[in-house]
Design an enzyme around this catalytic site. Structure first.
Site, PDB file in Angstrom:
ATOM      1  N   SER A 144       1.087   7.171   5.956  1.00  0.00           N
ATOM      2  CA  SER A 144       0.163   7.076   7.079  1.00  0.00           C
ATOM      3  C   SER A 144       0.645   7.992   8.186  1.00  0.00           C
ATOM      4  O   SER A 144       1.849   8.245   8.321  1.00  0.00           O
ATOM      5  CB  SER A 144       0.090   5.637   7.592  1.00  0.00           C
ATOM      6  OG  SER A 144      -0.655   5.563   8.793  1.00  0.00           O
ATOM      7  N   TYR A 155       4.119  -2.168  10.926  1.00  0.00           N
ATOM      8  CA  TYR A 155       3.424  -1.247  10.030  1.00  0.00           C
ATOM      9  C   TYR A 155       4.064   0.139  10.084  1.00  0.00           C
ATOM     10  O   TYR A 155       4.335   0.762   9.048  1.00  0.00           O
ATOM     11  CB  TYR A 155       1.947  -1.167  10.407  1.00  0.00           C
ATOM     12  CG  TYR A 155       1.136  -0.251   9.523  1.00  0.00           C
ATOM     13  CD1 TYR A 155       0.830  -0.619   8.221  1.00  0.00           C
ATOM     14  CD2 TYR A 155       0.670   0.976   9.996  1.00  0.00           C
ATOM     15  CE1 TYR A 155       0.085   0.217   7.392  1.00  0.00           C
ATOM     16  CE2 TYR A 155      -0.073   1.817   9.182  1.00  0.00           C
ATOM     17  CZ  TYR A 155      -0.361   1.429   7.881  1.00  0.00           C
ATOM     18  OH  TYR A 155      -1.090   2.275   7.074  1.00  0.00           O
TER      19      TYR A 155
END
Length: 267
Positions: A144, A155
């Site tokens: 990501s 995350y």
């Protein structure tokens, strides 16, 4: 066990295949003739996808899998060997996120690390020995942009870790014939970004990037390419990165309210 078929294209194990990026990637690779071993927790959805993509059942195998469970991971790799005899490509796509900070009332805050980081590492450990022995293979990790410009503590920790693992492993494997690629999406349409009020492309941009690196291996690909500017800005001027992330991405992402705690990406 003797493999039941001999695919003419490489055998790809794809996690998180039941929805979002994983589903579209499965469609793209199936259209190109790859033999696929599809993994996700949602068994009904997974089997339906396999039947739709390959009614004959000769090239695509659905294996319901919990990537956080060691026995389930081993069963996935064994099923690939039983059906096709080898694993040529591993695409670590399964992932989850946390919409709120990890310190909120999350009963299992480390689950994000287990799914996004530990599972790719452990699955890679299972398939890497055969790839090294054979002198060919490819590990593709779906990271990501949040692994370069942090937007959420837990995350981003998982995606920063996955990026470091990918690049470190790639260098460890130089000269072995085994490639490692990282695909780093920004915001793309998926279950994980369903609440984001941002203009974003569909998951096919990630699927195309996966297909591209399998043809022409690259260390890292950011998609859409516009997000590369965010990554560079964050590295060159972190405080400007703070401003952009806090005022544009985070604020707009949650402007409809913080409903629910977890978002999932084809786990």
């Amino acid at each position: 066990m003797t493999p039941t078929s001999s695919p003419t294209r490489p055998v790809v194990v794809l996690t998180g295949a039941s929805s979002g990026i994983g589903l579209v990637t499965a469609e793209a690779l199936a259209a190109q003739g790859y033999a696929l071993v599809l993994a996700a927790r949602r068994a009904d959805t997974l089997h339906a996808l396999a039947r739709r993509l390959d009614p004959s059942g000769s090239r695509i195998l659905a294996v319901p899998t919990d990537v956080t469970d060691d026995a389930s991971r081993r069963s996935l790799v064994q099923a690939a060997h039983d059906r096709f005899g080898q694993v040529d490509v591993l695409v670590n796509n399964a992932g989850v996120t946390v919409e709120k900070g990890w310190w909120w009332d999350d009963p299992d805050p480390l689950r994000v690390l287990r799914v996004n980081l530990e599972a790719p590492i452990e699955l890679t450990r299972l398939v890497l020995p055969e790839m090294r022995t054979r002198g060919s293979g490819h590990i593709v990790n779906i990271g990501s942009v949040a692994g370069r410009a942090a937007t959420n503590g837990m995350y981003s920790a998982s995606k920063f870790g996955l990026r470091g693992f990918s690049h470190g492993l790639r260098r460890e494997l130089l000269g072995t014939g085994v490639h490692v690629s990282l695909i780093a999406p920004g915001f793309v349409q998926s279950e994980m970004t369903a609440k984001a009020n941002l203009p974003m492309p569909g998951p096919d941009v990630v699927a195309r990037a996966v297909a591209d690196v399998l043809r022409r291996p690259q260390p890292e690909v950011i998609v859409p390419r516009a997000y590369a500017a965010l990554a560079l800005l964050n590295s060159a001027a972190p405080r400007l990165g703070d401003l952009l992330v806090s005022r544009v991405l985070i604020a707009r992402r949650y402007q409809h309210g913080k409903k629910g705690q977890h978002g999932k990406k084809g786990e």
